[in-house]
Write an enzyme that holds these catalytic residues in place. Structure first.
Site, mmCIF file in Angstrom:
data_model
loop_
_atom_site.group_PDB
_atom_site.id
_atom_site.type_symbol
_atom_site.label_atom_id
_atom_site.label_comp_id
_atom_site.label_asym_id
_atom_site.label_seq_id
_atom_site.Cartn_x
_atom_site.Cartn_y
_atom_site.Cartn_z
ATOM 1 N N TYR A 14 1.045 -1.071 0.321
ATOM 2 C CA TYR A 14 0.082 0.013 0.141
ATOM 3 C C TYR A 14 0.883 1.516 0.357
ATOM 4 O O TYR A 14 1.969 1.702 1.046
ATOM 5 C CB TYR A 14 -0.638 0.031 1.304
ATOM 6 C CG TYR A 14 -1.320 1.284 1.153
ATOM 7 C CD1 TYR A 14 -3.040 1.299 0.541
ATOM 8 C CD2 TYR A 14 -1.333 2.282 2.352
ATOM 9 C CE1 TYR A 14 -3.663 2.503 1.011
ATOM 10 C CE2 TYR A 14 -2.234 3.165 2.538
ATOM 11 C CZ TYR A 14 -3.291 3.625 1.435
ATOM 12 O OH TYR A 14 -3.924 4.190 1.915
ATOM 13 N N ASP B 57 9.095 2.499 -0.274
ATOM 14 C CA ASP B 57 7.883 3.303 0.273
ATOM 15 C C ASP B 57 8.147 2.836 2.435
ATOM 16 O O ASP B 57 7.909 1.931 2.363
ATOM 17 C CB ASP B 57 7.093 2.737 -0.230
ATOM 18 C CG ASP B 57 5.656 4.112 0.751
ATOM 19 O OD1 ASP B 57 5.820 3.875 1.884
ATOM 20 O OD2 ASP B 57 5.097 3.138 0.383
ATOM 21 N N LYS C 104 3.864 7.700 9.221
ATOM 22 C CA LYS C 104 4.110 7.542 10.277
ATOM 23 C C LYS C 104 4.838 8.392 11.377
ATOM 24 O O LYS C 104 4.560 9.907 12.070
ATOM 25 C CB LYS C 104 3.740 6.025 10.297
ATOM 26 C CG LYS C 104 2.470 6.057 9.535
ATOM 27 C CD LYS C 104 2.167 4.411 9.341
ATOM 28 C CE LYS C 104 0.962 4.623 8.299
ATOM 29 N NZ LYS C 104 0.939 3.507 6.792
HETATM 30 C C1 LIG Z 1 0.009 4.077 5.856
HETATM 31 C C2 LIG Z 1 0.915 4.414 4.688
HETATM 32 C C3 LIG Z 1 0.900 5.085 3.094
HETATM 33 C C4 LIG Z 1 0.297 6.418 3.519
HETATM 34 O O1 LIG Z 1 0.143 6.952 4.581
HETATM 35 P P1 LIG Z 1 -1.103 8.403 4.968
HETATM 36 O O2 LIG Z 1 -0.133 9.031 5.751
HETATM 37 O O3 LIG Z 1 -2.174 7.295 5.512
HETATM 38 O O4 LIG Z 1 -1.448 8.983 3.310
HETATM 39 C C5 LIG Z 1 1.521 5.034 2.527
HETATM 40 N N1 LIG Z 1 2.247 3.669 3.011
HETATM 41 C C6 LIG Z 1 2.640 3.063 3.530
HETATM 42 C C7 LIG Z 1 3.892 2.145 3.604
HETATM 43 C C8 LIG Z 1 1.748 2.714 4.757
HETATM 44 O O5 LIG Z 1 2.042 2.443 5.430
#
Ligand SMILES: *Cc1c(COP(=O)(O)O)cnc(C)c1O
Length: 432
Positions: free
Chosen positions: A144, A239, A267
């Site tokens: 994601y 990511d 995060k």
């Molecule tokens: C949570 C998440 C996102 C998106 O971040 P948001 O602050 O919710 O927009 C993107 N990549 C990864 C791997 C994530 O866990």
């Protein structure tokens, strides 16, 4: 365990907010559909509006690695807030934050702060497309990368939870320039690159996937991505929105010894406030406006209160023993849960890396999304509900990770193991 207030709020919220929630997984519909309305939290405990308390393994979906309301983080936030909430001007703390991030990531010479992980990945992709003059994006199923258009086919997290294979409203032209391949599958990836490699702007991956539940990328797979990107002139994007500062002071890339071209963060770097970031080599980052032609901006980007929370969190984590402590606690918890599953005769596989873990309700290994999807999600839902009854809050979906924080105590862990024991007996019991 009362639920009257949460129920009443949810009924009202459903008339005012789509699904009653501002982010889909919060509706708890994959595990029975009774969301929790939180009122406050402290340390490892979160309290709801009905006065129930839970040992929290969400940690706000990852950011709160120091626990809820850590005194040093709160003090830093209060101090910043007293000076003003936002100026729309540059501040010293942004520079301090950029220094902390670039020091921690050797592959990141310059970093740009945004307000969410979604903005980080979306902007990273734009930068990669500009720098390569190409359009194709390669991603992996079950990963994601936030909710920008290009990332919403066969994605993990909420899309996995709700079984949405392809998000409505995404232009087909964008979907056509996105290639989604199986995670950890080197030969399928290499075959695909053989045909489209020269058109690929970027390959994006969660080096340790957290959004199909925890599924670590193999060294062989991640090295193959690096090599192919070098060969075909595509950019590799890690990511690390979850893994950044979660597994060590830096990212999964530091542990793997693989340097991506662009790193996305979120995060933990916001310490519970809205912050995202993306960075890479200076030469690449200079393509961004105002120096270069790639536009990206934000009214609240680098917000001083959010930066204060992030800086305080990173400072706390900088002491190496913090990660050893987190890993030790997590290993103890995972060992306990595994034993209780065995005693109850329930087939589970627990994937764990650092202070992240997922209890998959299936018997074989889980190395990719296809295998994660074979889990018994109904069994997970029963397990989740029983844990919740026993004051333990796991993520309300099989396809998410549990997080530990510095605030989780030995007592929290033994209470969780006990709760897991009764939850496993419930899952395997008559009528299930
Ligand atoms: C949570 C998440 C996102 C998106 O971040 P948001 O602050 O919710 O927009 C993107 N990549 C990864 C791997 C994530 O866990």
């Amino acid at each position: 365990m009362g639920t009257a207030r949460s129920k009443r709020l949810f009924r009202k919220a459903r008339g005012l907010i789509p699904g009653g929630v501002n982010s889909p997984v919060r509706a708890f519909s994959a595990v029975g559909g009774e969301p929790i309305f939180a009122s406050r939290a402290r340390g490892a405990k979160v309290y709801d509006v009905d006065g129930n308390s839970y040992v929290d393994y969400l940690c706000s979906w990852g950011p709160l690695i120091a626990g809820h309301g850590h005194p040093q983080v709160m003090a830093s936030v209060r101090k910043a807030l007293a000076e003003g909430s936002s100026f729309g001007l540059s501040t010293a703390i942004e520079v301090e934050m950029a220094q902390l991030v670039t020091d921690a990531f050797p592959s990141v010479e310059m970093v740009r702060f945004v307000s969410s992980g979604t903005e980080a990945t979306m902007s990273a992709l734009r930068l990669a497309r500009a720098a390569t003059g190409r359009e194709v994006l390669v991603k992996f199923s079950g990963c994601y990368h936030g909710h920008a258009d290009s990332f919403l086919s066969a994605a993990g997290s909420g899309l996995a939870t709700f079984g949405i294979p392809q998000c409505a409203g995404v232009p087909s032209s964008l979907a056509r320039s996105t290639l989604t391949l199986p995670y950890n599958d080197v030969s399928t990836f290499e075959r695909a690159m053989l045909t489209v490699g020269r058109k690929v702007a970027a390959v994006i991956v969660e080096p340790v996937a957290g959004n199909m539940g925890v599924v670590p990328g193999t060294l062989k797979f991640l090295r193959a991505l690096r090599q192919a990107c070098n060969r075909y002139g595509a950019l590799l994007i890690f990511d690390e929105v979850i893994t950044g500062f979660r597994l060590c002071f830096g990212g999964a890339q530091n542990m793997l010894g693989i340097a991506p071209d662009i790193t996305c963060l979120g995060k933990i770097v916001g310490g519970g406030f809205p912050v995202g970031a993306y960075g890479g080599k200076a030469r690449l980052m200079k393509e961004l406006a105002p120096q270069g032609p790639v536009y990206q901006a934000g009214t609240l980007s680098g917000n001083p209160v959010a930066m204060a929370a992030g800086v305080a969190t990173l400072r706390l984590l900088k002491r190496k023993s913090r990660y050893a402590e987190l890993e030790k606690k997590t290993a103890e918890l995972v060992r306990g849960i595994r034993e209780r599953a065995r005693e109850a005769g329930v087939d589970v596989v627990i994937n764990t890396v650092g202070s992240m873990f997922t209890v998959f309700f299936r018997s074989g290994e889980v190395r990719c999304y296809e295998e994660a999807k074979e889990s018994d999600t109904a069994a997970y839902a029963r397990f989740f509900s029983k844990l919740k009854e026993r004051s333990v809050l796991f993520p309300p979906s099989q396809f998410e990770t549990c997080f530990l924080s510095l605030a989780h105590t030995k007592r929290d862990i033994s209470a969780t193991v006990d709760a897991a024991g009764s939850a496993f007996r419930f899952v395997s019991g008559p009528g299930s």
